[in-house]
Design a protein around this motif. Structure first.
Motif, PDB file in Angstrom:
ATOM      1  N   VAL A 335       0.811  -1.221   0.000  1.00 20.95           N
ATOM      2  CA  VAL A 335       0.000   0.000   0.000  1.00 20.95           C
ATOM      3  C   VAL A 335       0.844   1.270   0.000  1.00 20.95           C
ATOM      4  CG1 VAL A 335      -1.948  -1.128   1.127  1.00 20.95           C
ATOM      5  CG2 VAL A 335      -0.198   0.001   2.519  1.00 20.95           C
ATOM      6  N   ASN A 336       2.142   1.147   0.225  1.00 21.47           N
ATOM      7  CA  ASN A 336       3.006   2.330   0.274  1.00 21.47           C
ATOM      8  C   ASN A 336       3.459   2.680  -1.142  1.00 21.47           C
ATOM      9  OD1 ASN A 336       3.171   2.661   3.254  1.00 21.47           O
ATOM     10  ND2 ASN A 336       4.078   0.620   3.126  1.00 21.47           N
ATOM     11  N   ILE A 337       2.655   3.460  -1.819  1.00 19.90           N
ATOM     12  CA  ILE A 337       2.926   3.782  -3.222  1.00 19.90           C
ATOM     13  C   ILE A 337       3.276   5.252  -3.413  1.00 19.90           C
ATOM     14  CG2 ILE A 337       1.494   1.906  -4.094  1.00 19.90           C
ATOM     15  CD1 ILE A 337      -0.700   3.981  -4.638  1.00 19.90           C
ATOM     16  N   ALA A 338       3.450   5.969  -2.311  1.00 17.78           N
ATOM     17  CA  ALA A 338       3.885   7.364  -2.366  1.00 17.78           C
ATOM     18  C   ALA A 338       4.953   7.570  -1.293  1.00 17.78           C
ATOM     19  CB  ALA A 338       2.715   8.309  -2.141  1.00 17.78           C
ATOM     20  N   THR A 339       5.838   8.522  -1.532  1.00 18.61           N
ATOM     21  CA  THR A 339       6.946   8.823  -0.620  1.00 18.61           C
ATOM     22  C   THR A 339       7.795   7.562  -0.425  1.00 18.61           C
ATOM     23  OG1 THR A 339       5.422  10.353   0.467  1.00 18.61           O
ATOM     24  CG2 THR A 339       7.570  10.067   1.474  1.00 18.61           C
ATOM     25  N   ASP A 340       7.838   7.005   0.771  1.00 19.75           N
ATOM     26  CA  ASP A 340       8.634   5.803   1.022  1.00 19.75           C
ATOM     27  C   ASP A 340       7.883   4.577   0.505  1.00 19.75           C
ATOM     28  OD1 ASP A 340      10.501   4.019   1.878  1.00 19.75           O
ATOM     29  OD2 ASP A 340      10.282   4.442   4.015  1.00 19.75           O
ATOM     30  N   ARG A 341       8.427   3.910  -0.525  1.00 22.00           N
ATOM     31  CA  ARG A 341       7.757   2.758  -1.129  1.00 22.00           C
ATOM     32  C   ARG A 341       8.002   1.478  -0.328  1.00 22.00           C
ATOM     33  NH1 ARG A 341       7.369   7.423  -4.204  1.00 22.00           N
ATOM     34  NH2 ARG A 341       6.328   7.025  -6.182  1.00 22.00           N
ATOM     35  N   ASP A 342       7.142   0.484  -0.589  1.00 21.05           N
ATOM     36  CA  ASP A 342       7.318  -0.823   0.032  1.00 21.05           C
ATOM     37  C   ASP A 342       8.606  -1.479  -0.444  1.00 21.05           C
ATOM     38  OD1 ASP A 342       4.929  -1.517   1.686  1.00 21.05           O
ATOM     39  OD2 ASP A 342       3.874  -1.053  -0.163  1.00 21.05           O
ATOM     40  N   ASP A 343       9.286  -2.146   0.467  1.00 24.26           N
ATOM     41  CA  ASP A 343      10.409  -2.998   0.090  1.00 24.26           C
ATOM     42  C   ASP A 343       9.855  -4.305  -0.483  1.00 24.26           C
ATOM     43  OD1 ASP A 343      11.983  -1.020   1.143  1.00 24.26           O
ATOM     44  OD2 ASP A 343      12.400  -2.083   3.011  1.00 24.26           O
ATOM     45  N   THR A 344      10.644  -4.963  -1.317  1.00 22.48           N
ATOM     46  CA  THR A 344      10.247  -6.242  -1.891  1.00 22.48           C
ATOM     47  C   THR A 344      10.818  -7.362  -1.038  1.00 22.48           C
ATOM     48  OG1 THR A 344      10.272  -5.290  -4.116  1.00 22.48           O
ATOM     49  CG2 THR A 344      10.277  -7.692  -3.948  1.00 22.48           C
ATOM     50  N   LYS A 345       9.947  -8.114  -0.385  1.00 21.85           N
ATOM     51  CA  LYS A 345      10.389  -9.213   0.466  1.00 21.85           C
ATOM     52  C   LYS A 345      10.929 -10.345  -0.419  1.00 21.85           C
ATOM     53  CE  LYS A 345       8.651  -7.309   4.288  1.00 21.85           C
ATOM     54  NZ  LYS A 345       8.333  -5.978   3.758  1.00 21.85           N
ATOM     55  N   VAL A 346      12.134 -10.806  -0.106  1.00 21.04           N
ATOM     56  CA  VAL A 346      12.759 -11.888  -0.861  1.00 21.04           C
ATOM     57  C   VAL A 346      12.855 -13.158  -0.019  1.00 21.04           C
ATOM     58  CG1 VAL A 346      14.822 -12.606  -2.141  1.00 21.04           C
ATOM     59  CG2 VAL A 346      14.045 -10.223  -2.261  1.00 21.04           C
TER      60      VAL A 346
END
Length: 463
Positions: A335-346
């Motif tokens: 849901v974090n699509i503005a300012t600080d974006r979501d990290d991609t969990k690996v």
């Protein structure tokens, strides 16, 4: 006559001068770039190179979007809405071609990352504890990228270790035109790199950098992809039994996914690709392909959503709605699509527990149940746990993997390594709802530009 002699003398002087300087002139270094040996001369230079390598993982067709998205789209977890921006349409139809831009950029960006790792690994700076750590990270990143390449562009190891894999390139050579190594050779290189990484890595930093236990988690995934359950179990248990990381629970599950920053508290995430308010893909970030405030092109398959009970906390990452005039289930995992974006969990600890569970089936079903229920009961407080055994236990583990790792890019690879058919949603195109195994389009094409440039390259079947 004197003027002529003077002109001849000047001409000869110029000729001698040009002749004596010609080699030096031709060997001048470019003004806008540095050779590796000049660019990496100190510990500080190497750290900059490591940071650049991590940053490169964020590109659209690596972990920025394509790797996690295709891992679910080519499986049975998601599908393309009738209202879409025409991104990944060919993949939704299982009709990708040799000219596909996403496959091309995944391939080229992956080899750029490998080149960056090679430059770090092969640097001749005198080792310090920090430099050993940086090289350990480079080995881990090279292993990770080769693992993604082999899973997308080659047959599973469980089908044939002798099938064409991808080229192994360990040194910079701009004239090299490599042929494809076998699947088995690539897996051997991946595991060798992971062993090197583990031996070199030092202190834990945060979830956005590789650590020793992140390496072990990746090793477990690699072994499971090979079908080596004994080795997979051993690697997974090294992570679990260390008691260093903590499983996220029902009380903090949603907050965990709403957090956009790397973690230092060792909660759940062993490794993720970081994006922040400055370094991000903007509108092309992963969240926007699912989020209805972004492109919102891809939706949750109804069959997947139906697997979650009413009391399962994971249901809170979905939302019912209408898109293109069709009732839909929206994915709100990112849901974090503005300012600080979501990290991609690996790599996550829950995945490690589920790998340990799968690897224990048939040899220690009681332990398999324990690892499985450690995840399942933390997601649903009303669920008392599984009690199955044998084949049903395996099916329960795979179902829980599907639920837990949805939209993180693992489902397609699970179905491939297990050589299972893909039964996609009725919302998928009619010709792409039931994908048998084997099927040519379950492997991505070697990009046409690579085929044109490299006479030693061979194409995958069906392209």
């Amino acid at each position: 006559m004197k003027r002529i002699r003077t002109k001849i003398a000047v001409a000869l002087l110029l000729a001698v001068t040009v002749s004596s300087c010609s080699k030096e002139y031709l060997e001048k270094k470019p003004y806008n770039a540095l050779p590796v040996e000049d660019a990496i001369q100190s510990e500080a230079d190497l750290l900059i190179a490591v940071r650049g390598n991590y940053s490169g993982l964020r590109t659209i067709d690596l972990y920025g979007r394509s790797i996690p998205l295709l891992g679910d789209l080519l499986g049975d977890n998601t599908y393309q809405s009738v209202s879409n921006s025409n991104r990944y349409t060919q993949f939704n139809q299982f009709a990708q071609s040799i000219a596909d831009g996403n496959a091309l950029l995944m391939w080229s960006n992956a080899y750029t990352s490998i080149l960056r790792s090679n430059n770090i690994i092969n640097s001749s700076i005198q080792e310090t504890p920090a430099i050993k750590t940086y090289k350990g990270e480079a080995y881990a990143l090279r292993a990770l990228i080769y693992f993604e390449l082999i899973r997308f562009f080659a047959k599973p190891y469980t089908e044939s270790a002798d099938a064409p894999g991808v080229p192994i390139v360990l040194n910079f050579n701009p004239t090299l035109k490599p042929s494809r190594n076998t699947v088995g050779e690539v897996y051997a290189q991946i595991l060798a790199d992971l062993n090197q990484a583990y031996s070199l890595l030092g202190d834990y930093f945060n979830s956005s950098r590789f650590s020793k236990l992140a390496v072990k988690a990746l090793e477990a995934r690699v072994h499971l992809s090979k079908g080596d359950k004994t080795a997979a179990r051993a690697a997974a248990l090294e992570v679990i039994n260390s008691n260093s990381f903590t499983l996220v629970g029902v009380d903090n599950y949603v907050a965990y996914w709403r957090n956009a920053a790397p973690l230092t508290n060792k909660l759940e995430t062993l490794f993720e690709v970081s994006s922040d308010a400055v370094a991000n893909l903007g509108f092309d970030a992963l969240g926007n392909i699912y989020n209805q405030s972004g492109y919102g092109d891809f939706l949750c398959a109804p069959e997947l959503f139906a697997l979650y009970s009413e009391t399962d906390v994971r249901r809170q990452l979905f939302e019912a709605g209408v898109r293109g005039g069709v009732p839909s289930i929206f994915v709100n995992k990112y849901v974090n699509i503005a300012t600080d974006r979501d990290d991609t969990k690996v790599l996550r600890l829950s995945d490690v527990y589920l790998m340990a569970a799968e690897a224990s089936v048939g040899t220690d079903d009681a332990a398999a149940l324990s690892y499985l229920n450690a995840v399942a009961t933390r997601r649903d407080p009303a669920f008392t746990g599984y009690s199955s055994s044998g084949n049903q236990l395996l099916e329960d583990i795979l179902t829980e993997r599907r639920k837990e790792l949805a939209f993180e890019g693992q489902r397609f690879h699970d179905l491939n390594r297990l050589k299972r058919p893909i039964a996609r949603s009725a919302n998928a195109p009619a010709a792409a709802r039931n994908i048998p195994y084997p099927f040519d389009k379950r492997i991505l094409p070697i990009p046409q530009s690579e085929m044109d440039a490299n006479p030693n390259m061979t194409q995958n079947g069906g392209y």
